[in-house]
Design an enzyme around this catalytic site. Structure first.
Site, PDB file in Angstrom:
ATOM      1  N   GLU A 212       0.859  -1.191   0.000  1.00 12.91           N
ATOM      2  CA  GLU A 212       0.000   0.000   0.000  1.00 12.91           C
ATOM      3  C   GLU A 212       0.887   1.231   0.000  1.00 12.91           C
ATOM      4  O   GLU A 212       1.935   1.258   0.664  1.00 12.91           O
ATOM      5  CB  GLU A 212      -0.876   0.009   1.254  1.00 12.91           C
ATOM      6  CG  GLU A 212      -1.610   1.331   1.446  1.00 12.91           C
ATOM      7  CD  GLU A 212      -2.780   1.261   2.400  1.00 12.91           C
ATOM      8  OE1 GLU A 212      -2.793   0.358   3.254  1.00 12.91           O
ATOM      9  OE2 GLU A 212      -3.676   2.119   2.268  1.00 12.91           O
ATOM     10  N   CYS A 406      -6.487   1.212   2.946  1.00 10.18           N
ATOM     11  CA  CYS A 406      -7.269   2.450   2.924  1.00 10.18           C
ATOM     12  C   CYS A 406      -7.120   3.171   1.591  1.00 10.18           C
ATOM     13  O   CYS A 406      -8.056   3.815   1.124  1.00 10.18           O
ATOM     14  CB  CYS A 406      -6.837   3.342   4.080  1.00 10.18           C
ATOM     15  SG  CYS A 406      -7.278   2.639   5.666  1.00 10.18           S
ATOM     16  N   ASN A 542     -12.433  -3.499   1.629  1.00 10.75           N
ATOM     17  CA  ASN A 542     -11.333  -3.510   2.578  1.00 10.75           C
ATOM     18  C   ASN A 542     -11.867  -3.176   3.952  1.00 10.75           C
ATOM     19  O   ASN A 542     -12.295  -2.046   4.184  1.00 10.75           O
ATOM     20  CB  ASN A 542     -10.281  -2.470   2.182  1.00 10.75           C
ATOM     21  CG  ASN A 542      -9.185  -2.353   3.225  1.00 10.75           C
ATOM     22  OD1 ASN A 542      -8.465  -3.311   3.491  1.00 10.75           O
ATOM     23  ND2 ASN A 542      -9.081  -1.183   3.854  1.00 10.75           N
ATOM     24  N   GLU A 543     -11.873  -4.126   4.818  1.00  9.76           N
ATOM     25  CA  GLU A 543     -12.311  -3.995   6.212  1.00  9.76           C
ATOM     26  C   GLU A 543     -13.464  -3.001   6.399  1.00  9.76           C
ATOM     27  O   GLU A 543     -13.443  -2.155   7.272  1.00  9.76           O
ATOM     28  CB  GLU A 543     -11.142  -3.657   7.137  1.00  9.76           C
ATOM     29  CG  GLU A 543     -10.328  -2.433   6.873  1.00  9.76           C
ATOM     30  CD  GLU A 543      -9.210  -2.239   7.910  1.00  9.76           C
ATOM     31  OE1 GLU A 543      -9.159  -1.119   8.452  1.00  9.76           O
ATOM     32  OE2 GLU A 543      -8.436  -3.140   8.191  1.00  9.76           O
TER      33      GLU A 543
HETATM   34  O1  AHR Z   1      -2.101  -1.388   6.894  1.00  9.10           O
HETATM   35  C1  AHR Z   1      -2.471  -0.099   7.226  1.00  9.10           C
HETATM   36  C2  AHR Z   1      -3.968   0.109   7.187  1.00  9.10           C
HETATM   37  O2  AHR Z   1      -4.583  -0.667   8.149  1.00  9.10           O
HETATM   38  C3  AHR Z   1      -4.651  -0.290   5.912  1.00  9.10           C
HETATM   39  O3  AHR Z   1      -4.623   0.708   4.964  1.00  9.10           O
HETATM   40  C4  AHR Z   1      -6.053  -0.539   6.347  1.00  9.10           C
HETATM   41  O4  AHR Z   1      -6.691  -1.508   5.572  1.00  9.10           O
HETATM   42  C5  AHR Z   1      -5.925  -0.913   7.797  1.00  9.10           C
HETATM   43  O5  AHR Z   1      -6.740  -0.157   8.571  1.00  9.10           O
END
Ligand code: AHR
Length: 810
Positions: A212, A406, A542-543
């Protein structure tokens, strides 16, 4: 109706016959807590809090951390069905009302938010007014509401909170207490019998990476571009105080101007226009904290320029004192945008050079000013920083999840990562505000991600937003009609735009896999890759909070992908934690839709890993599988050390055992640039000149390079095999497709552990074998693996160590 009547009966029976305790609901002043509860037997007693600092419910509204507030919570029972309802103000500026429902004050259903309290359903409120009061609890004066409840409610709450507190205490176990915890513990002697006849297949993709762009992982990091703000597109929404001139300085007579008239491309509207009266004006850029140069290496300097009357640019790489290490001149001949490129070879190495551009008298417009080392990973143009890419490759990751986290679902709907904006010529890519508070050029875009995966032999695993942005979004979007939709998860892609949103996702699959005769397959071919990238997986979400807004959009995307590309494995999401509302609802949805794999995330204490070794042993087999997409052991202060690394190694031995239900894992985050970290700990730190893998990195590397596809269970016998001891010993034996046997043994105890392997049952030939050992004091941040020789069938595991032995098949 029948159900409501029964619930009403039970509710009124409970209130009539069991209402002999008092409960007080409140939150801390200024909303700095979630919902807290206190109780007493009767009015003669003082109030006792239920748990110390224990929040039964936390507000999810708005951006991260301290922004999430619970002001003036009102707790009451729904007049219709007796369920508990909590409503509160989540936003100190007012204007929003939040609501959550619970059958028992323990399990809470997803939160809902309303523009105004008048939008709340009216029929839920009780007839009698709520009893407001102020009390003192834990020495703090708080305002809140009194409720009559039966003793069972209090007992259940106390038992629940007590269990949670006990678990929290266990999870906070640290190696620093081991000398006390294990005082007098003698070295262990264990007999290990591999049970070959019980072997079973496991995933061969257990170790991958999650890339990321946070902590400058891409721009200024893995992406080898050396010029910062090459496109003059930095702006105040990327980061407060930034603008098109950020990273650039000018000196001499005259003033450069940022212009937008007839730009190079509409996606890249700003450029710099320089008018030099006497040829003294120059423009410099010092890259990402200085430009590192290696003597005699080649650097390609390129830019787009135009000049009404022509101009000659002097281009130099120099140090802060103006000593020039490389120079070239380029003639700009056209008044139309043209591409110019020149190679520079510095005469000396320099840690912190600047690029200086000095035009001759007259004017010139410049954009996309870029400096790339020729030596990129695999020498690719627009490529990746070699040392960093090689450090990732050395993990032998079986897949790469990208572009976030994120970053993938973005800060508000407008910030969702649109893959199409990340491909094509660099000047036509759409720069994107990075949710981590900086700028994404997207020079490292989808094409480069796919290429990187291919270069390192890893499966690409792109993650697209499930039509909803990050649950912590703070940014309004053009769709926002009010404060609720402008903040947070509730702001999904509008339904009328979902068709085109879904089409983008289908196009992504076509871009990766389509024939060159297809529209997007052709785009891939034009970019230099006629062959498909052979995409097999796609992550959706994503989460996310598993709300109705999420669910409806997820289903639409999921159905469309399955219909058009039944061979693509969809990976769903089950929230940001290993328990709770989103985890439970996410799993319910996964079961319902038979989602092949779901992505779990948890950043936890090492003590959680040590105390939850059986987490996946309890999972149901034969259904949805797990991708543990983000995880790491977090200690207070967030170091990476032997303690975090060994806890992760222990847990990975459990993951291997559960490799029939866990399909993939990736530690998170992967990369972080020193002095620019948004998040700690990370797997690999770096600066402009060096790469520093962490102790945790070596654990991933050892597992990544010693994976198998068959798990061989073991039985362990010994004298001292109490649970508290054995939960700190991990033994995993796997076999790979070449029939090599790999033994991984973790000893997270302060004493040596001697292992005798039953060679008869395993067929292991006694003799000398090479072992890799990672060990050190728990707080060591510098331990690295070393090779040593062991004499099987005996192996001594040093205190706080991780030992791996490969028995190659002959
Ligand atoms: O890994 C850092 C962040 O943690 C990621 O962007 C997110 O998916 C999680 O909250």
């Amino acid at each position: 109706m029948k159900k409501i009547l029964i619930a009403l009966f039970l509710f009124s029976a409970a209130t009539a016959f069991g209402a002999n305790r008092e409960l007080f609901s409140y939150s801390l002043p200024k909303g700095n807590s979630g919902l807290r509860l206190a109780w007493r037997n009767d009015t003669s007693e003082s109030w006792k809090s239920i748990g110390r600092n224990f929040n039964l419910l936390k507000s999810d509204f708005g951006p991260w951390g301290s922004h999430k507030k619970m002001l003036s919570p009102k707790l009451f029972r729904n007049r219709l069905d007796g369920q508990w309802i909590c409503i509160w103000t989540p936003d100190p500026e007012g204007g929003v009302t939040a609501m959550a429902t619970s059958p028992d004050l323990i399990k809470w259903l997803p939160q809902r938010y309303f523009v105004s309290s008048s939008d709340l359903p009216r029929d839920i409120f009780p007839d009698a007014p709520l009893r407001h009061d102020s009390i003192t609890v834990d020495s703090i004066k708080v305002g809140g509401y009194i409720h009559s409840v039966d003793s069972l409610t209090i007992e259940n709450l106390l038992a629940y909170v007590e269990k949670k507190e006990q678990l929290a205490e266990k999870y906070s176990e640290r190696c620093s207490e081991d000398s006390k915890r294990f005082a007098g513990l003698k070295p262990l002697d264990l007999r290990v019998t591999p049970l070959l006849s019980e072997a079973y297949p496991i995933s061969d993709k257990l170790i991958g990476v999650f890339f990321e762009d946070l902590s400058y992982a891409a721009d200024g990091g893995l992406y080898a571009e050396l010029i910062r703000n090459r496109d003059f597109e930095f702006n105040g929404s990327d980061h407060q105080g930034w603008d098109s001139m950020t990273g650039w300085e000018s000196k001499g007579n005259g003033k450069p101007e940022i212009m937008t008239l007839n730009p190079l491309h509409a996606n890249n509207p700003h450029y710099i226009s320089i008018t030099s009266e006497d040829g003294s004006l120059s423009l410099s850029n010092n890259g990402f904290d200085g430009i590192p140069l290696t003597r005699d290496d080649k650097y390609n300097l390129s830019f787009y320029a135009r000049s009404p009357k022509g101009n000659t640019l002097m281009l130099t790489l120099e140090d802060a004192n103006g000593n020039k290490y490389a120079k070239a001149t380029v003639k700009v001949k056209s008044d139309k945008w043209r591409f110019y490129s020149v190679d520079l070879k510095p005469s000396v190495s320099c840690n912190s050079a600047v690029l200086r551009i000095t035009p001759g008298k007259g004017s010139v417009d410049l954009d996309m000013v870029s400096l790339f080392p020729a030596k990129t990973f695999k020498n690719r143009r627009n490529g990746l920083r070699k040392d960093l890419a090689e450090t990732i490759q050395a993990l032998n990751p079986r897949f790469v999840r990208f572009p976030g986290g994120c970053v993938a679902h973005g800060d508000g709907v407008d910030n969702i990562y649109d893959w199409k904006g990340s491909i094509g010529q660099l000047y036509e890519r759409k720069p994107l505000r990075n949710i981590w508070n900086y700028h994404q050029t997207r020079g490292l875009g989808y094409y480069e991600y796919f290429q990187f995966c291919e270069d390192i032999g890893a499966e690409p695993l792109p993650v697209v937003a499930a039509g909803v942005p990050c649950q912590n979004s703070a940014s309004p979007s053009h769709h926002s009609v009010d404060k609720v939709t402008s903040l947070g998860q509730q702001n999904g892609v509008p339904m009328e735009e979902m068709d085109s949103y879904i089409q983008d996702i289908l196009d992504l699959i076509e871009y990766a896999n389509g024939d060159i005769k297809t529209k997007w397959g052709r785009r891939r071919a034009m970019a230099g890759h006629p062959k498909p990238f052979n995409l097999k997986y796609i992550g959706i979400g994503n989460e996310d909070m598993i709300t109705e807004v999420f669910e409806s959009r997820f289903r639409m995307i999921y159905d469309a992908v399955r219909e058009k590309y039944p061979d693509i494995t969809v990976i769903g999401t089950v929230g940001p934690f290993y328990e709770g509302t989103d985890y439970e609802r996410g799993w319910e949805l996964a079961d319902q839709l038979q989602i092949p794999i779901v992505d779990e995330h948890y950043y936890v204490d090492p003590g959680w890993l040590v105390n939850n070794r059986d987490f996946y042993d309890k999972y149901r087999r034969g259904g949805t599988k797990v991708y543990l997409g983000e995880w790491a052991a977090h200690l207070p202060g967030r170091p990476n050390n032997v303690e975090t690394a060994l806890a992760e190694a222990l847990y990975l031995t459990d993951i291997e055992r559960n490799g029939d239900v866990v399909e993939m894992t990736s530690y998170a985050p992967l990369l972080a640039k020193r002095d620019h970290t948004n998040w700690n700990p990370d797997l690999i730190y770096f600066d402009n000149l060096s790469v520093s893998p962490t102790v945790d990195y070596y654990v991933q590397k050892i597992f990544g390079n010693n994976s198998g596809n068959t798990y061989i269970p073991v039985s362990i016998e010994g004298e001292n095999t109490g649970a508290d001891i054995m939960k700190r010993i991990g033994i995993s034996i796997v076999k790979d497709d070449k029939d090599n046997l790999i033994l991984k043994m973790v000893n997270m105890l302060p004493v040596e552990t001697s292992i005798r392997l039953d060679t008869e049952s395993s067929g292991i030939v006694p003799g000398e074998y090479t072992a890799i050992v990672l060990n050190g004091a728990p707080d060591s941040k510098v331990a690295v693996p070393v090779e040593t020789v062991v004499s099987l069938p005996d192996i001594t595991l040093q205190p706080y160590s991780f030992t791996t032995v490969r028995i190659e098949h002959k």
